[in-house]
Design a protein around this motif. Structure first.
Motif, PDB file in Angstrom:
ATOM      1  N   ALA B  24       3.161   2.733  -0.894  1.00 67.69           N
ATOM      2  CA  ALA B  24       2.502   1.793  -1.804  1.00 67.69           C
ATOM      3  C   ALA B  24       1.448   0.983  -1.061  1.00 67.69           C
ATOM      4  CB  ALA B  24       3.531   0.873  -2.440  1.00 67.69           C
ATOM      5  N   PHE B  25       1.781   0.561   0.168  1.00 69.43           N
ATOM      6  CA  PHE B  25       0.796  -0.195   0.958  1.00 69.43           C
ATOM      7  C   PHE B  25      -0.356   0.700   1.401  1.00 69.43           C
ATOM      8  CE2 PHE B  25       4.470  -3.025   1.642  1.00 69.43           C
ATOM      9  CZ  PHE B  25       3.889  -4.183   1.179  1.00 69.43           C
ATOM     10  N   VAL B 156       5.987  -0.855  -7.928  1.00 71.86           N
ATOM     11  CA  VAL B 156       5.481  -0.977  -9.300  1.00 71.86           C
ATOM     12  C   VAL B 156       4.092  -1.629  -9.287  1.00 71.86           C
ATOM     13  CG1 VAL B 156       5.845  -2.097 -11.531  1.00 71.86           C
ATOM     14  CG2 VAL B 156       7.786  -1.096 -10.293  1.00 71.86           C
ATOM     15  N   ALA B 157       3.964  -2.749  -8.572  1.00 73.89           N
ATOM     16  CA  ALA B 157       2.696  -3.480  -8.550  1.00 73.89           C
ATOM     17  C   ALA B 157       1.581  -2.594  -8.008  1.00 73.89           C
ATOM     18  CB  ALA B 157       2.832  -4.739  -7.706  1.00 73.89           C
ATOM     19  N   SER B 158       1.901  -1.863  -6.950  1.00 80.33           N
ATOM     20  CA  SER B 158       0.889  -1.020  -6.336  1.00 80.33           C
ATOM     21  C   SER B 158       0.434   0.081  -7.294  1.00 80.33           C
ATOM     22  CB  SER B 158       1.464  -0.430  -5.050  1.00 80.33           C
ATOM     23  OG  SER B 158       0.787   0.727  -4.706  1.00 80.33           O
ATOM     24  N   LEU B 209      -8.627  -6.143  -3.010  1.00 77.42           N
ATOM     25  CA  LEU B 209      -7.494  -5.207  -3.027  1.00 77.42           C
ATOM     26  C   LEU B 209      -6.703  -5.303  -1.716  1.00 77.42           C
ATOM     27  CD1 LEU B 209      -8.899  -1.938  -4.625  1.00 77.42           C
ATOM     28  CD2 LEU B 209      -6.970  -3.287  -5.437  1.00 77.42           C
ATOM     29  N   ALA B 210      -7.432  -5.411  -0.603  1.00 82.20           N
ATOM     30  CA  ALA B 210      -6.752  -5.553   0.686  1.00 82.20           C
ATOM     31  C   ALA B 210      -5.941  -6.845   0.715  1.00 82.20           C
ATOM     32  CB  ALA B 210      -7.778  -5.543   1.819  1.00 82.20           C
ATOM     33  N   SER B 246     -12.724   9.243  -2.305  1.00 84.58           N
ATOM     34  CA  SER B 246     -12.041   9.708  -3.508  1.00 84.58           C
ATOM     35  C   SER B 246     -10.936   8.726  -3.898  1.00 84.58           C
ATOM     36  CB  SER B 246     -11.456  11.094  -3.268  1.00 84.58           C
ATOM     37  OG  SER B 246     -10.425  11.336  -4.195  1.00 84.58           O
ATOM     38  N   ILE B 247     -11.072   8.147  -5.100  1.00 85.63           N
ATOM     39  CA  ILE B 247     -10.137   7.110  -5.542  1.00 85.63           C
ATOM     40  C   ILE B 247      -8.741   7.704  -5.756  1.00 85.63           C
ATOM     41  CG2 ILE B 247      -9.681   5.390  -7.326  1.00 85.63           C
ATOM     42  CD1 ILE B 247     -12.242   4.801  -5.888  1.00 85.63           C
ATOM     43  N   LEU B 248      -8.710   8.758  -6.589  1.00 85.61           N
ATOM     44  CA  LEU B 248      -7.422   9.372  -6.909  1.00 85.61           C
ATOM     45  C   LEU B 248      -6.792   9.937  -5.642  1.00 85.61           C
ATOM     46  CD1 LEU B 248      -5.777   9.875  -9.459  1.00 85.61           C
ATOM     47  CD2 LEU B 248      -6.733  12.175  -9.526  1.00 85.61           C
ATOM     48  N   GLY B 249      -7.646  10.561  -4.822  1.00 87.51           N
ATOM     49  CA  GLY B 249      -7.165  11.171  -3.582  1.00 87.51           C
ATOM     50  C   GLY B 249      -6.486  10.149  -2.687  1.00 87.51           C
ATOM     51  N   SER B 250      -7.074   8.962  -2.563  1.00 87.58           N
ATOM     52  CA  SER B 250      -6.507   7.979  -1.648  1.00 87.58           C
ATOM     53  C   SER B 250      -5.153   7.486  -2.146  1.00 87.58           C
ATOM     54  CB  SER B 250      -7.485   6.823  -1.444  1.00 87.58           C
ATOM     55  OG  SER B 250      -7.695   6.150  -2.649  1.00 87.58           O
ATOM     56  N   VAL B 251      -5.016   7.329  -3.465  1.00 88.77           N
ATOM     57  CA  VAL B 251      -3.735   6.845  -4.000  1.00 88.77           C
ATOM     58  C   VAL B 251      -2.643   7.894  -3.806  1.00 88.77           C
ATOM     59  CG1 VAL B 251      -2.534   6.104  -6.077  1.00 88.77           C
ATOM     60  CG2 VAL B 251      -4.874   5.354  -5.668  1.00 88.77           C
ATOM     61  N   LEU B 252      -2.952   9.134  -4.209  1.00 89.57           N
ATOM     62  CA  LEU B 252      -1.941  10.198  -4.098  1.00 89.57           C
ATOM     63  C   LEU B 252      -1.558  10.437  -2.634  1.00 89.57           C
ATOM     64  CD1 LEU B 252      -3.129  12.789  -6.769  1.00 89.57           C
ATOM     65  CD2 LEU B 252      -1.217  11.179  -6.883  1.00 89.57           C
TER      66      LEU B 252
END
Lengths: 412, 295
Positions: B24-25, B156-158, B209-210, B246-252
């Motif tokens: 999450a972090f 959850v928050a993340s 965000l950080a 890549s936004i999605l890439g970084s989260v996944l």
């Protein structure tokens, strides 16, 4: 040729003038400048337990020694070894070779402490280690130029580990910092646990300066050990304790043995998280009138920090050194670090931090070890009122016996 | 045999959950980095320092202003974000025309200065920060492990914040402007959009965000000046694996690598600090643009 002769004459005139206009010969010998280098962590995990506070304590020792009145000038320099043995070794060499440093003090992080140990011996200077923990300094790698002042892993293991086993904690799991100090502490504690009839169920080693300990804590829990031994220090210990509280590790009867904790770590944790933990220190600012008097003197120069045993060790070792210097003469002390250390060993020690004590042939400073329990927030009456004394191990019993260390200075 | 597998499962499952918390972090931090890199083309090495500032601002709000966790979760990102605006306006905006390397060096220098200032002021042992009352208390029993409520909340928050950021950038008009501006800033400006202001605010959002991640981390890790620098290298590896920008890439990838690291801690603990970098090396060899990046 005539030019040369004139220069020669001038030099001779100046040289002969010095004794006339200068100080008498005896006083001149005493006006030697001694240089003390405080080498420690000024920016990382061990900054609060060493760092600028150690330097301030060394300065206090110089003032308290009254050495200036005896015509000896003492200078202090400090540097950051960044917990890297190569950096520490380079600084030590530069200090001695280029800057004329006579004494190196403090040196937390056992890996750096051992690197500096060899250099000081090679150059015949003096080395008082206060914040390093490894027993190697007075064991296999003992040196005639070194005094290990404040604490070591044997003393911690015996005091904290021994007390834990006595109160029923007979099965252990270690969370260990993965370098010389952590390994040393785990090995020493294991020995005491096993001697007392307990057993060690496992251990996990983590890199220095980790942030997440939950995984290790969980492994410790799954081992069903009664005691989780933390063989780490500084912010690593703080994070371990904090996360152990968060996961409710102690709620089901598992005990946390913090094998090395300083009062600055307790301050950082806060009493809510730290209450009830036991730890061993050889100095506490509120222990007796003398320690309180010392703390009162030094506090204004500490910028809000309080002295821990590591800082007290810097103070006391330098104070004792300067007593030896006054005794043998600054020039002699400067000429040979080993001679200065030998003189220190020959004299009994007496200072406000550790009281009366002595230094053993292998370089081990002897004083009692105190087992403290961290107070609850309700028990704490004022700022930094954190410890209550549970048990005192006498100077005779606290340290590894001379015969077990394997120090080569003993056999000769 | 089955017992063996069950035992491994019992050992591994809690680590998977813990890995998700760490993930999450990673996700939140790499998300901020991806937003900044995607829009500004700046490799923000000060991200770890800004994460640390987020935690410290939360601590200051509580210690000096008596303002609790929930307000800090909103206020701290705003305050640190405002600091980000100052940095962008004064310094970073001068580097857009130059090579990436200049931005990297500048932000790296900034990170060192910020950390130094905080270390000088607050020392390095760290400061205590307790989780809020409502998320404290005994850990939740998940059957196979006890998980502190607070860690559950972090996941959850993340997830919510990551999803929201992705939606804003991919599905809204504002996001469309942003994406258009990265393709051709001059053209977008010609349509009457104030591109420099948009870029400034994007940087501020990444920094916020950080800081948000910093506030989330404050009750778990000790609030100390070096808390960011120990995370940031891992997070950069996450960004590289996911694909720069890549936004999605970084989260996944953030969550995924958290999991991998968690498992490594059980089955081969010595490798836990290097496993992410091994994966990074492999990914760079096989897909230089990252798993989700466009070459």
């Amino acid at each position: 040729m005539s030019q040369d002769r004139r220069t020669l004459l001038k030099t001779a005139a100046v040289a002969s003038a010095v004794p006339v206009v200068g100080l008498p010969a005896r006083a001149r010998a005493q006006s030697t400048t001694l240089k003390i280098g405080v080498l420690n962590d000024q920016s990382g995990v061990y900054r609060e337990i060493s760092g600028p506070t150690s330097t301030a304590c060394v300065r206090q020792a110089i003032v308290d020694s009254g050495i200036a009145a005896k015509g000896v000038n003492v200078e202090v320099v400090q540097a950051d070894h960044q917990n890297k043995p190569d950096v520490g070794a380079t600084i030590a060499r530069q200090w001695i070779d280029r800057d004329g440093v006579d004494v190196i003090v403090d040196v937390p992080n056992s890996a750096v402490a051992l690197a500096v140990n060899g250099i000081v011996r090679e150059k015949n200077k003096a080395y008082f280690n206060s914040t390093g923990g490894t027993t190697e300094l007075t064991g296999g790698q003992c040196s005639p130029n070194t005094i290990h002042w404040t604490y070591d892993t044997y003393m911690l293991a015996k005091s904290t580990g021994g007390a834990m086993v006595k109160t029923g904690g007979d099965s252990w799991f270690f969370i260990t910092a993965d370098y010389a100090f952590g390994h040393d502490l785990e090995r020493n504690t294991t020995k005491f646990v096993q001697e007392a009839g307990g057993k060690v169920l496992g251990s996990v080693k983590h890199p220095l300066q980790s942030t997440d300990f939950s995984s290790y804590l969980l492994q410790a829990q799954q081992s069903r050990a009664k005691v989780i031994g933390l063989a780490n220090a500084g912010t690593d210990t703080i994070n371990s304790v904090k996360q152990a509280a968060e996961f409710g590790v102690t709620r089901r009867g598992t005990k946390i043995a913090v094998l090395l904790m300083f009062i600055n770590d307790v301050h950082s944790l806060g009493l809510n998280a730290a209450q009830g933990l036991v730890c061993t220190e050889s100095f506490y600012w509120d222990l007796n009138d003398r320690t309180r008097a010392f703390t009162k003197r030094v506090l204004p120069s500490l910028g809000g920090n309080y002295p821990a045993m590591s800082h007290a060790g810097c103070y006391a070792s330098v104070l004792h050194y300067l007593k030896a210097v006054a005794d043998m003469g600054a020039a002699a002390a400067k000429a040979s670090g080993a001679d200065a250390v030998a003189r220190m060993k020959a004299m009994p020690t007496d200072d406000d931090c550790f009281g009366q004590g002595s230094i053993r042939a292998d370089g081990r400073k002897l004083h009692p070890a105190f087992l403290f329990e961290v107070k609850t927030p309700a028990e704490s009456k004022g700022p930094w009122d954190y410890y209550k004394l549970l048990q005192t191990t006498s100077a005779e019993d606290a340290w590894r016996p001379l015969s077990e260390g394997g120090c080569s200075l003993i056999r000769t | 045999m089955i017992e063996d597998i069950l035992f491994q499962l019992e050992l591994g499952l809690p680590q998977v959950v813990l890995g998700l918390v760490n993930g999450a972090f990673y996700a939140l931090l790499s998300l901020g980095l991806a937003v900044i890199f995607g829009m500004l083309n700046v490799i923000n090495f000060a991200h770890g320092a800004q994460f640390m500032m987020g935690a410290f601002v939360a601590w200051m709000l509580l210690a000096w202003g008596g303002i609790g966790y929930w307000w800090a979760l909103v206020l701290s990102p705003l305050i640190v974000g405002a600091f980000g605006i100052v940095i962008e306006k004064l310094l970073i905006s001068r580097l857009y025309k130059l090579d990436h390397l200049y931005g990297l060096l500048l932000t790296f220098g900034l990170a060192l200065i910020i950390e130094g200032v905080f270390r000088n002021q607050f020392g390095s042992s760290g400061l205590p920060y307790s989780p809020p009352e409502s998320l404290g208390g005994p850990p939740v029993d998940l059957g196979f492990m006890f998980l502190p409520k607070y860690r559950l909340w972090v996941v959850v928050a993340s997830l919510v914040v990551s999803l929201a950021t992705w939606l804003v950038i991919e599905k809204t008009r504002l996001g469309a402007y942003l994406r258009a501006a990265t393709e051709n800033a001059a053209l977008v400006q010609a349509f009457g959009v104030n591109v420099p202001r948009m870029v400034t605010l994007t940087y501020a959002a990444g920094v916020a965000l950080a800081a948000f991640a910093g506030v989330l981390a404050a009750p778990i890790y000790s609030v100390n000046p070096q808390m960011g620098s120990s995370l940031i290298i891992t997070v950069f590896a996450v960004v590289v694996i996911g694909g720069m920008g890549s936004i999605l890439g970084s989260v996944l990838t953030g969550f995924g690598l958290g999991l991998v690291e968690g498992l490594a801690k059980v089955f081969y603990p010595e490798a836990s600090s290097t496993v992410i970098f091994v994966i990074m090396a492999i990914v760079l060899l096989a897909r230089p643009a990252g798993l989700f990046g466009r070459a």
